[in-house]
Design an enzyme around this catalytic site. Structure first.
Site, PDB file in Angstrom:
ATOM      1  N   CYS A 158       0.810  -1.231   0.149  1.00  0.00           N
ATOM      2  CA  CYS A 158       0.011  -0.095   0.080  1.00  0.00           C
ATOM      3  C   CYS A 158       0.895   1.232   0.024  1.00  0.00           C
ATOM      4  O   CYS A 158       0.489   2.462  -0.318  1.00  0.00           O
ATOM      5  CB  CYS A 158      -0.813   0.024   0.991  1.00  0.00           C
ATOM      6  SG  CYS A 158      -2.051  -1.129   1.341  1.00  0.00           S
ATOM      7  N   CYS A 174       5.251   8.138   3.805  1.00  0.00           N
ATOM      8  CA  CYS A 174       5.801   9.486   3.280  1.00  0.00           C
ATOM      9  C   CYS A 174       5.644  10.406   4.700  1.00  0.00           C
ATOM     10  O   CYS A 174       5.487   9.952   5.653  1.00  0.00           O
ATOM     11  CB  CYS A 174       4.839   9.996   2.455  1.00  0.00           C
ATOM     12  SG  CYS A 174       3.161  10.381   2.884  1.00  0.00           S
ATOM     13  N   CYS A 194      -3.571   9.534   5.617  1.00  0.00           N
ATOM     14  CA  CYS A 194      -2.464   9.240   6.667  1.00  0.00           C
ATOM     15  C   CYS A 194      -3.011   9.513   7.910  1.00  0.00           C
ATOM     16  O   CYS A 194      -2.639   8.927   8.774  1.00  0.00           O
ATOM     17  CB  CYS A 194      -1.493  10.239   6.308  1.00  0.00           C
ATOM     18  SG  CYS A 194      -0.589  10.244   4.726  1.00  0.00           S
TER      19      CYS A 194
END
Lengths: 276, 389
Positions: free
Chosen positions: A35, A61, A105
């Site tokens: 993912c 990230c 996120c």
């Protein structure tokens, strides 16, 4: 290049609470290498049931790392009841804001927290609820419906930003649109119904909501609630069980019971505890 | 902080010599090349010189060069011209690893009645030529295969492909935006009908491209208007940029040897050192059939955007094939077509050098990158005791 707030950059470059807790009280693992992001969250409770240590490991990230770091800071010192109210929006606003495309996120942080709490409470790993809609990222209709409802999403793009669904081969876009449509069409009649309530209907709906939504949630923590009276828009209740002695019961009453009743019955309701 | 710019496949700095050459055309030399007076005529002469310089860089004749607005316009112009010239043919072929300028154009054509064959690549990024040749048929209107890949740097055998495709009377176009100025391009050897190139990849300004159209190739203009570019592209010329592209082409030809020697040596030093000092690291793409300035390195178990932002703290500018950098959720279609494992695809970084890079800069990158990877791996749940969990 993404526009990250200084707070996101700070939590990315100087992440707080990185690592593993040996013998943790709760652990939640979400995401995968495939993912592109994954988070493992650990917490340990003190004798009062408050989180006194939280750590994380994240592959992802900058905003994934920053969201994880922020989450560990947010939950320290809180009880599990308190942290279970943290939403993905809370994580995003703690960081100032996240670019829209990076909201997933913060959702990952919320999901890891939920998993860690269920792990602590000894709840069995929930089976995947619902059916997989997005096969690229393994997202179910339940996940999508929840994201749409909680964040008031209205486009497929929004759904992709929040839960990734639809961000791969795009074959599921039609199904995602159906879910968005069904959530939106469901919301409207509820609101219409609210306006037309008679007194008797209102009292009935309050009773139903207490039985169906509120009591089961309070019972999880050994508490309970009893409806004493309804006077116009004032709802008089009595807290029972652990709620009766809990110092946080006023918060539960206002933040949970009242907001739930306002959401499901009528927005002008006021909940009060019966005078002893 | 002075940037350490190793992202030259994305864009390049305008060479100071190019800038000097074009500045007067923004001020005192503003004539329209189409005018009858010598004030405009002097500009037309300069454009003619520029066309010759671009032609020389790729071994073409000046009249085979058409100036466009960018590489993408060159690609779109070429493909549409080929389709208009072959109205009865409904099959088109390209590779799975093209730049979006071709990839998205072909996907768009697929929605508009064309049958598209996407030729796969192997794990080294090399094209499956048999697959390509097998799919050539009487219905094929055009084949477009890039000369060199922008992400991996892998070079395709366009000379051989052009010969095979044209032998079947099918139009062959190549997107050579990444190849021109980095490897020798000679249209006398490569029998392509059309070739796209872009100015800003070879130290000319952004907003200028060129399309090579082999003499005798059927052509239809994309922009219809005035008689400019011999009626092949209407619209007043982007004079300054055309002159810039001419100067940049002249310089690129002179620097070509340097690419295969000094730049290649710096690239190899960067690549070899990083692979040696950082464990669990792999090179994406064939190491031989490759542009001399490009390396795509997959750092396993870390995510590309995080690497880029940490490098950014030191002024190091590179690119990533990671999902998170582009706003899409999946790693680049190029890395996926090559079957790069997810462990490395998300953490792939492309370094692309130019003539302006120095050994000191490469040494600086070599010093800064390994601790960044180490730090991010320490954050990663997939990295345990210096190995994969």
């Amino acid at each position: 290049m993404w526009e990250y707030t200084d707070k996101v950059k700070d939590h990315f470059l100087n992440p707080r609470n990185v690592g593993v807790i040996e013998n943790p009280d709760g652990v939640g693992e979400v995401g995968s290498l495939a993912c592109g992001d994954a988070l493992t969250l650990y917490f340990k409770l003190d004798e009062k049931g408050k989180i006194n240590d939280a750590k994380f490991q994240t592959f992802g990230c900058a905003s994934a790392i920053a969201s994880s770091s922020a989450l560990t800071e947010m939950i320290k010192g809180l009880t599990l009841d308190e942290v279970s109210k943290i939403t993905n929006e809370d994580i995003a606003s703690y960081l100032g804001e996240l670019p829209k495309e990076k909201m997933h996120c913060s959702v990952m942080g919320r999901d890891a927290l939920e998993k860690a709490i269920s792990h602590y409470r000894g709840e069995k790993e929930k089976k995947v609820e619902g059916e997989i809609v997005c096969e690229c990222f393994g997202v179910t209709d339940v996940d999508i419906r929840r994201a749409v409802t909680e964040n008031n999403l209205s486009t497929i793009e929004d759904v992709t930003d929040y839960v990734k669904a639809g961000g791969g081969c795009e074959k599921c876009h039609e199904k995602i649109q159906d879910i968005i449509d069904s959530v939106q069409s469901k919301e409207k009649p509820v609101k219409k119904k609210v306006i037309k309530l008679t007194n008797i209907q209102k009292i009935k709906l309050i009773e139903e909501t207490l039985e169906r939504e509120i009591k089961p949630a309070l019972k999880k923590d050994g508490g309970n609630i009893e409806l004493i009276d309804v006077d116009g828009n004032r709802i008089i209740v009595k807290m029972r069980g652990t709620c009766a002695t809990c110092s946080k019961s006023q918060i539960t009453l206002k933040h949970y019971v009242e907001s739930k009743l306002r959401e499901l019955v009528a927005p002008e309701l006021i909940v009060e505890e019966v005078q002893q | 902080m002075k940037p350490i710019y190793v992202d030259n496949n994305a864009t390049t700095r305008v060479a100071p010599e190019v800038l000097e050459e074009i500045l007067p055309y923004f001020s005192e030399l503003y004539g329209n090349p189409s005018s009858m007076h010598s004030f405009g005529g002097n500009v037309a002469r300069k454009i003619k010189e520029s066309r010759a310089k671009v032609a020389k860089l790729i071994g073409a004749m000046p009249e085979e060069i058409l100036f466009t607005g960018c590489g993408t316009e060159s690609d779109s112009t070429a493909i549409r011209a080929a389709l208009i010239s072959n109205p009865d043919r409904k099959h088109i072929i390209t590779s799975r690893v093209e730049h979006p300028a071709i990839k998205n154009l072909f996907e768009n054509l697929a929605k508009n009645g064309y049958r598209v064959t996407f030729v796969p690549v192997d794990s080294k990024g090399l094209l499956d030529l048999d697959y390509l040749y097998r799919h050539l048929d009487d219905d094929t209107a055009v084949v477009s295969i890039m000369w060199a890949n922008n992400e991996s740097g892998v070079i395709f055998p366009v000379e051989e492909i052009a010969q095979a495709v044209r032998a079947k009377n099918i139009v062959f176009h190549t997107d050579a935006v990444q190849a021109v100025g980095k490897v020798p391009v000679d249209m006398k050897k490569v029998q392509a009908d059309m070739l796209s190139l872009s100015g800003h990849k070879i130290h000319a300004p952004k907003g200028i491209g060129a399309l090579y159209i082999r003499k005798g190739t059927k052509f239809s203009p994309f922009l219809i208007g005035g008689h400019q570019e011999s009626g092949r592209r209407g619209g007043t010329e982007n004079v300054a940029s055309i002159i810039g592209l001419g100067k940049a082409s002249e310089m690129a030809l002179a620097d070509l040897d340097q690419m295969s020697t000094r730049i290649k040596m710096l690239r190899d030093k960067l690549e070899n050192t990083l692979v040696k000092t950082v464990p669990n690291t792999m090179i994406n793409g064939d190491k031989e059939q490759r542009l001399p300035n490009t390396t795509s390195i997959g750092f396993e178990f870390v995510e590309g955007e995080a690497i880029l932002l940490m490098m950014d703290e030191f002024g190091i500018c590179a690119s990533s094939g990671s999902a998170c950098t582009s706003g899409s959720l999946e790693p680049s279609h190029v890395l996926r077509a090559m079957g790069v494992p997810f462990t490395a695809a998300h953490g792939s970084i492309r370094f692309s050098l130019s003539t302006y890079n120095t050994e000191d800069e490469i040494d600086f990158i070599i010093e800064k990158v390994p601790p960044i990877i180490k730090r991010l791996r320490e954050l990663s749940p997939f990295w345990k005791n210096n190995t994969c969990k």
